[in-house]
Write a protein that holds these residues in place. Structure first.
Motif, short mmCIF file in Angstrom:
data_model
loop_
_atom_site.label_atom_id
_atom_site.label_comp_id
_atom_site.label_asym_id
_atom_site.label_seq_id
_atom_site.Cartn_x
_atom_site.Cartn_y
_atom_site.Cartn_z
N LYS A 1 5.91 -0.46 4.09
CA LYS A 1 7.16 0.20 4.20
C LYS A 1 8.09 -0.11 5.15
CE LYS A 1 6.67 3.45 0.73
NZ LYS A 1 7.47 3.49 -0.27
N LEU A 2 7.72 -0.37 6.41
CA LEU A 2 8.77 -0.66 7.70
C LEU A 2 8.95 -2.09 7.32
CD1 LEU A 2 9.95 0.22 10.04
CD2 LEU A 2 7.77 -0.89 11.24
N ILE A 3 8.12 -2.94 7.08
CA ILE A 3 8.63 -4.40 7.12
C ILE A 3 8.79 -5.05 5.75
CG2 ILE A 3 7.85 -7.02 7.88
CD1 ILE A 3 6.31 -5.31 10.35
N GLY A 4 7.98 -4.69 4.85
CA GLY A 4 8.14 -5.22 3.39
C GLY A 4 7.77 -6.51 3.33
N GLY A 5 8.38 -7.47 2.70
CA GLY A 5 7.99 -8.89 2.71
C GLY A 5 7.24 -9.48 1.39
N ARG A 6 6.60 -10.45 1.66
CA ARG A 6 5.78 -10.98 0.54
C ARG A 6 4.59 -10.20 0.02
NH1 ARG A 6 3.26 -17.12 0.75
NH2 ARG A 6 2.53 -17.18 -1.54
N ARG A 7 4.59 -10.08 -1.27
CA ARG A 7 3.61 -9.38 -1.80
C ARG A 7 2.18 -9.94 -1.64
NH1 ARG A 7 6.45 -4.70 -1.96
NH2 ARG A 7 8.37 -4.97 -3.21
N LEU A 8 1.21 -8.97 -1.40
CA LEU A 8 -0.18 -9.48 -0.99
C LEU A 8 -0.86 -9.75 -2.39
CD1 LEU A 8 -2.67 -9.96 0.86
CD2 LEU A 8 -3.34 -7.50 0.19
N ALA A 9 -0.65 -9.20 -3.41
CA ALA A 9 -1.46 -9.45 -4.72
C ALA A 9 -0.53 -8.78 -5.83
CB ALA A 9 -2.78 -8.76 -4.66
N PRO A 10 0.39 -9.47 -6.14
CA PRO A 10 1.62 -8.63 -7.05
C PRO A 10 0.89 -8.41 -8.56
CG PRO A 10 1.97 -11.10 -6.74
CD PRO A 10 1.05 -10.65 -5.84
N ARG A 11 -0.18 -9.12 -8.96
CA ARG A 11 -0.63 -9.04 -10.10
C ARG A 11 -1.73 -7.70 -10.30
NH1 ARG A 11 -2.02 -14.34 -13.24
NH2 ARG A 11 -2.28 -12.88 -15.06
N VAL A 12 -1.97 -7.35 -9.18
CA VAL A 12 -2.99 -6.22 -8.92
C VAL A 12 -2.38 -4.90 -8.28
CG1 VAL A 12 -5.35 -5.55 -7.77
CG2 VAL A 12 -4.91 -8.10 -8.65
N SER A 13 -1.85 -5.21 -7.35
CA SER A 13 -1.10 -3.96 -6.77
C SER A 13 0.22 -4.47 -6.19
CB SER A 13 -1.99 -3.46 -5.68
OG SER A 13 -1.44 -2.44 -4.90
N PRO A 14 1.41 -4.18 -7.04
CA PRO A 14 2.55 -4.66 -6.50
C PRO A 14 3.25 -4.35 -5.23
CG PRO A 14 2.49 -4.10 -9.09
CD PRO A 14 1.23 -3.72 -8.04
N ARG A 15 2.84 -3.12 -4.82
CA ARG A 15 3.37 -2.53 -3.51
C ARG A 15 2.83 -3.12 -2.29
NH1 ARG A 15 4.04 3.67 -4.96
NH2 ARG A 15 1.62 3.36 -5.77
N LYS A 16 1.67 -3.84 -2.63
CA LYS A 16 1.06 -4.02 -1.07
C LYS A 16 1.45 -5.41 -0.73
CE LYS A 16 -3.31 -1.75 -1.44
NZ LYS A 16 -3.01 -0.59 -2.26
N THR A 17 1.86 -5.71 0.71
CA THR A 17 2.48 -6.64 1.23
C THR A 17 1.65 -7.45 2.40
OG1 THR A 17 3.42 -5.34 3.04
CG2 THR A 17 4.60 -5.89 0.97
N TRP A 18 1.93 -8.54 2.66
CA TRP A 18 1.28 -9.42 3.71
C TRP A 18 1.49 -8.72 5.13
CZ3 TRP A 18 -2.69 -12.65 3.43
CH2 TRP A 18 -3.21 -13.18 2.33
N SER A 19 2.59 -8.02 5.29
CA SER A 19 2.87 -7.47 6.48
C SER A 19 2.07 -6.24 6.70
CB SER A 19 4.43 -7.24 6.65
OG SER A 19 4.80 -6.02 5.46
N GLY A 20 1.82 -5.30 5.39
CA GLY A 20 0.98 -4.16 5.59
C GLY A 20 -0.49 -4.36 5.83
#
Length: 302
Positions: free
Chosen positions: A193-212
């Protein structure tokens, strides 16, 4: 129950729950009252339920852990089977859920391997026969396969939590497992939430990011680097390694359940925790992290 625990573990309890109190009170600050931050406030407060269950499991001993996590496993399996409402059948679903309590009892008695064998025989023999008797042979493979997957994840996966509690140094080991998973989950969400950025696995869980993901793993590593040496004779480096591994594997479990939910078009597994989903949503990280911890990580901490 706290009086019977080692002083080091009592201190760890105080740090964990004290920190949760501080963070919860912090969410009441006027700068955090905007509607945009409402999900963050709900996420923080939602951790009180799993933290309470985890505390009871650690302080109550192996049989308390078995009782609590068997109940959680049944609840998770119930939510899992609701993903396919057209295949529901109370008798077959009840037979599937009936395998969970004996697995936890065997895990508590130090016979987890026997419990795993029981689960596989039960799912491979009893469930197909029950389905065929009640529905006919049509759909028996699909229905049984889904119940087997649910039992492996929600039954056998969580039975490893009980097995950890019943192992030597069970209370501190279980506390470290739960801390690593909870901290990793919380800070994956926070940094995402704080940093956001590139999605970790957009086809599986679009809200998860590499920063998270990186933030959650790093914070879990820091948490166990501090916590593990306080309750067990291990170094901070070993604690950090274990925290990072558990958080990373917990994230894989989260993605696994997300993939299943996206396949069936479901956002949350339930509504047990308002605004945060169901039991399965909250326990998904434990499904893979607990087996890893029991078989590979716990021996490093003893």
């Amino acid at each position: 129950m706290l009086a019977a625990m080692a002083p080091s573990l009592v201190r760890l309890f105080l740090w964990v729950y004290g920190g949760l109190v501080v963070v919860s009170l912090g969410t009441r600050h006027r700068r955090l009252q905007g509607p945009a931050l409402a999900p963050v406030r709900r996420a923080v407060l939602a951790w009180w339920l799993p933290a309470g269950v985890g505390g009871l499991a650690v302080s109550g001993g192996p049989w308390a852990a078995a009782l609590l996590f068997a109940a959680v496993g049944v609840g998770c399996l119930r939510e899992f089977l609701r993903f396919w409402p057209d295949e529901r059948h109370p008798v077959v679903d009840g037979l599937a859920a009936a395998a969970i309590a004996p697995i936890h009892a065997l895990a508590c008695a130090g016979a987890l391997d026997l419990g795993a064998g029981l689960l596989l025989v039960w799912a491979a023999a009893v469930l197909p026969l029950a389905w065929s008797a009640l529905h006919g042979p049509a759909g028996v493979v699909t229905a049984t396969s889904r119940r087997l997957l649910g039992l492996v994840l929600c039954g056998l996966g969580l039975a490893h939590v009980t097995a950890v509690a019943a192992s030597p140094e069970g209370a501190p080991l279980l506390a470290l497992l739960l801390i690593a998973v909870m901290v990793g989950d919380s800070f994956q969400y926070f940094f995402g939430k704080l940093i956001g950025g590139r999605r970790l696995a957009p086809r599986v869980s679009p809200r998860k990011t590499w920063s998270g993901a990186i933030g959650g793993v790093a914070t879990a590593a820091l948490a166990l680097a501090l916590a593990a040496p306080s309750v067990l004779p291990v170094s901070a480096a070993v604690g950090a390694l274990c925290g990072a591994l558990l958080s990373a594997v917990g994230l894989v479990g989260d993605l696994l359940i997300s993939a299943i939910k996206r396949d069936v078009g479901v956002k949350d597994s339930g509504a047990v925790i308002p605004g945060q989903g169901g039991l399965l949503d909250r326990c998904d990280s434990l499904l893979l992290a607990a087996p890893l911890f029991y078989h590979a990580v716990a021996p490093l901490l003893r």
